[in-house]
Design a protein around this motif. Structure first.
Motif, mmCIF file in Angstrom:
data_model
loop_
_atom_site.group_PDB
_atom_site.id
_atom_site.type_symbol
_atom_site.label_atom_id
_atom_site.label_comp_id
_atom_site.label_asym_id
_atom_site.label_seq_id
_atom_site.Cartn_x
_atom_site.Cartn_y
_atom_site.Cartn_z
ATOM 1 N N ARG A 151 -19.366 38.888 -20.401
ATOM 2 C CA ARG A 151 -20.326 38.957 -21.511
ATOM 3 C C ARG A 151 -20.833 37.555 -21.786
ATOM 4 O O ARG A 151 -20.042 36.630 -21.964
ATOM 5 N N LEU A 152 -22.138 37.424 -21.814
ATOM 6 C CA LEU A 152 -22.753 36.129 -22.101
ATOM 7 C C LEU A 152 -23.785 36.284 -23.199
ATOM 8 O O LEU A 152 -24.503 37.277 -23.256
ATOM 9 N N LYS A 153 -23.832 35.295 -24.065
ATOM 10 C CA LYS A 153 -24.901 35.211 -25.050
ATOM 11 C C LYS A 153 -25.632 33.920 -24.735
ATOM 12 O O LYS A 153 -25.030 32.842 -24.734
ATOM 13 N N THR A 154 -26.906 34.021 -24.413
ATOM 14 C CA THR A 154 -27.660 32.854 -23.970
ATOM 15 C C THR A 154 -29.043 32.840 -24.618
ATOM 16 O O THR A 154 -29.629 33.891 -24.852
ATOM 17 N N PRO A 155 -29.546 31.638 -24.896
ATOM 18 C CA PRO A 155 -30.885 31.561 -25.486
ATOM 19 C C PRO A 155 -31.968 31.715 -24.427
ATOM 20 O O PRO A 155 -31.760 31.424 -23.259
ATOM 21 N N LEU A 156 -33.114 32.185 -24.859
ATOM 22 C CA LEU A 156 -34.297 32.256 -24.007
ATOM 23 C C LEU A 156 -35.201 31.099 -24.411
ATOM 24 O O LEU A 156 -35.635 31.018 -25.561
ATOM 25 N N HIS A 157 -35.429 30.182 -23.477
ATOM 26 C CA HIS A 157 -36.322 29.048 -23.740
ATOM 27 C C HIS A 157 -37.730 29.588 -23.980
ATOM 28 O O HIS A 157 -38.135 30.573 -23.351
ATOM 29 N N PRO A 158 -38.506 28.963 -24.882
ATOM 30 C CA PRO A 158 -39.865 29.456 -25.160
ATOM 31 C C PRO A 158 -40.759 29.564 -23.915
ATOM 32 O O PRO A 158 -41.673 30.379 -23.886
ATOM 33 N N GLU A 159 -40.489 28.769 -22.883
ATOM 34 C CA GLU A 159 -41.292 28.817 -21.662
ATOM 35 C C GLU A 159 -40.640 29.622 -20.541
ATOM 36 O O GLU A 159 -41.153 29.671 -19.431
ATOM 37 N N GLU A 160 -39.501 30.260 -20.833
ATOM 38 C CA GLU A 160 -38.777 31.030 -19.821
ATOM 39 C C GLU A 160 -39.169 32.498 -19.898
ATOM 40 O O GLU A 160 -39.287 33.067 -20.981
ATOM 41 N N THR A 161 -39.349 33.117 -18.752
ATOM 42 C CA THR A 161 -39.635 34.546 -18.713
ATOM 43 C C THR A 161 -38.319 35.337 -18.744
ATOM 44 O O THR A 161 -37.249 34.808 -18.417
ATOM 45 N N ILE A 162 -38.433 36.587 -19.118
ATOM 46 C CA ILE A 162 -37.262 37.470 -19.091
ATOM 47 C C ILE A 162 -36.731 37.571 -17.664
ATOM 48 O O ILE A 162 -35.514 37.584 -17.441
ATOM 49 N N GLU A 163 -37.627 37.611 -16.684
ATOM 50 C CA GLU A 163 -37.214 37.702 -15.280
ATOM 51 C C GLU A 163 -36.367 36.497 -14.881
ATOM 52 O O GLU A 163 -35.373 36.633 -14.158
ATOM 53 N N HIS A 164 -36.725 35.301 -15.353
ATOM 54 C CA HIS A 164 -35.948 34.097 -15.037
ATOM 55 C C HIS A 164 -34.587 34.144 -15.717
ATOM 56 O O HIS A 164 -33.570 33.778 -15.127
ATOM 57 N N LEU A 165 -34.548 34.628 -16.954
ATOM 58 C CA LEU A 165 -33.276 34.775 -17.662
ATOM 59 C C LEU A 165 -32.355 35.721 -16.905
ATOM 60 O O LEU A 165 -31.172 35.432 -16.700
ATOM 61 N N VAL A 166 -32.882 36.855 -16.462
ATOM 62 C CA VAL A 166 -32.082 37.822 -15.699
ATOM 63 C C VAL A 166 -31.640 37.207 -14.372
ATOM 64 O O VAL A 166 -30.497 37.393 -13.947
ATOM 65 N N ALA A 167 -32.499 36.432 -13.715
ATOM 66 C CA ALA A 167 -32.133 35.771 -12.460
ATOM 67 C C ALA A 167 -30.996 34.782 -12.692
ATOM 68 O O ALA A 167 -30.087 34.669 -11.857
ATOM 69 N N ARG A 168 -31.006 34.050 -13.818
ATOM 70 C CA ARG A 168 -29.892 33.141 -14.141
ATOM 71 C C ARG A 168 -28.596 33.922 -14.292
ATOM 72 O O ARG A 168 -27.539 33.509 -13.795
ATOM 73 N N PHE A 169 -28.666 35.070 -14.967
ATOM 74 C CA PHE A 169 -27.481 35.895 -15.159
ATOM 75 C C PHE A 169 -26.967 36.449 -13.834
ATOM 76 O O PHE A 169 -25.762 36.445 -13.567
ATOM 77 N N VAL A 170 -27.873 36.897 -12.966
ATOM 78 C CA VAL A 170 -27.478 37.406 -11.651
ATOM 79 C C VAL A 170 -26.828 36.288 -10.821
ATOM 80 O O VAL A 170 -25.816 36.521 -10.147
ATOM 81 N N ALA A 171 -27.375 35.088 -10.868
ATOM 82 C CA ALA A 171 -26.763 33.951 -10.164
ATOM 83 C C ALA A 171 -25.354 33.706 -10.683
ATOM 84 O O ALA A 171 -24.433 33.433 -9.907
ATOM 85 N N TYR A 172 -25.176 33.832 -11.978
ATOM 86 C CA TYR A 172 -23.853 33.637 -12.585
ATOM 87 C C TYR A 172 -22.863 34.698 -12.121
ATOM 88 O O TYR A 172 -21.769 34.384 -11.660
ATOM 89 N N ILE A 173 -23.244 35.970 -12.230
ATOM 90 C CA ILE A 173 -22.288 37.013 -11.866
ATOM 91 C C ILE A 173 -22.061 37.077 -10.354
ATOM 92 O O ILE A 173 -20.985 37.442 -9.907
ATOM 93 N N HIS A 174 -23.055 36.692 -9.571
ATOM 94 C CA HIS A 174 -22.885 36.664 -8.116
ATOM 95 C C HIS A 174 -21.841 35.622 -7.705
ATOM 96 O O HIS A 174 -21.096 35.820 -6.746
#
Length: 81
Positions: free
Chosen positions: A22-45
């Motif tokens: 479980r992660l709680k992470t901020p979304l940067h104002p210039e970050e897309t939801i797709e990039h946020l999900v990609a960061r999470f996938v990189a983490y869990i991978h």
């Protein structure tokens, strides 16, 4: 900025780490939801004990995912473009 809570079941056969992540992470104002999900996938991978998801675009010099030992030496570094 908005915060997102992300949860995944992980079973990493290579590292032997498993469980619910479980992660709680901020979304940067210039970050897309797709990039946020990609960061999470990189983490869990890459998941293993001690792995950390960094602040993303809030700290552009930091990697996306990092693992340090108790002395601070970097054991794992992953950068998402």
């Amino acid at each position: 900025s908005a915060f997102f809570s992300l949860t995944a079941e992980v079973n990493n056969m290579d590292s032997g780490a498993s469980g619910r992540v479980r992660l709680k992470t901020p979304l940067h104002p210039e970050e897309t939801i797709e990039h946020l999900v990609a960061r999470f996938v990189a983490y869990i991978h890459s998941y293993r004990d001690g792995l950390a998801l960094t602040a993303g675009l809030f700290e552009p010099r930091d990697p996306t995912v990092i693992l340090r030992d108790i002395t601070g030496e970097i054991l794992f570094w992953a950068q998402l473009g």
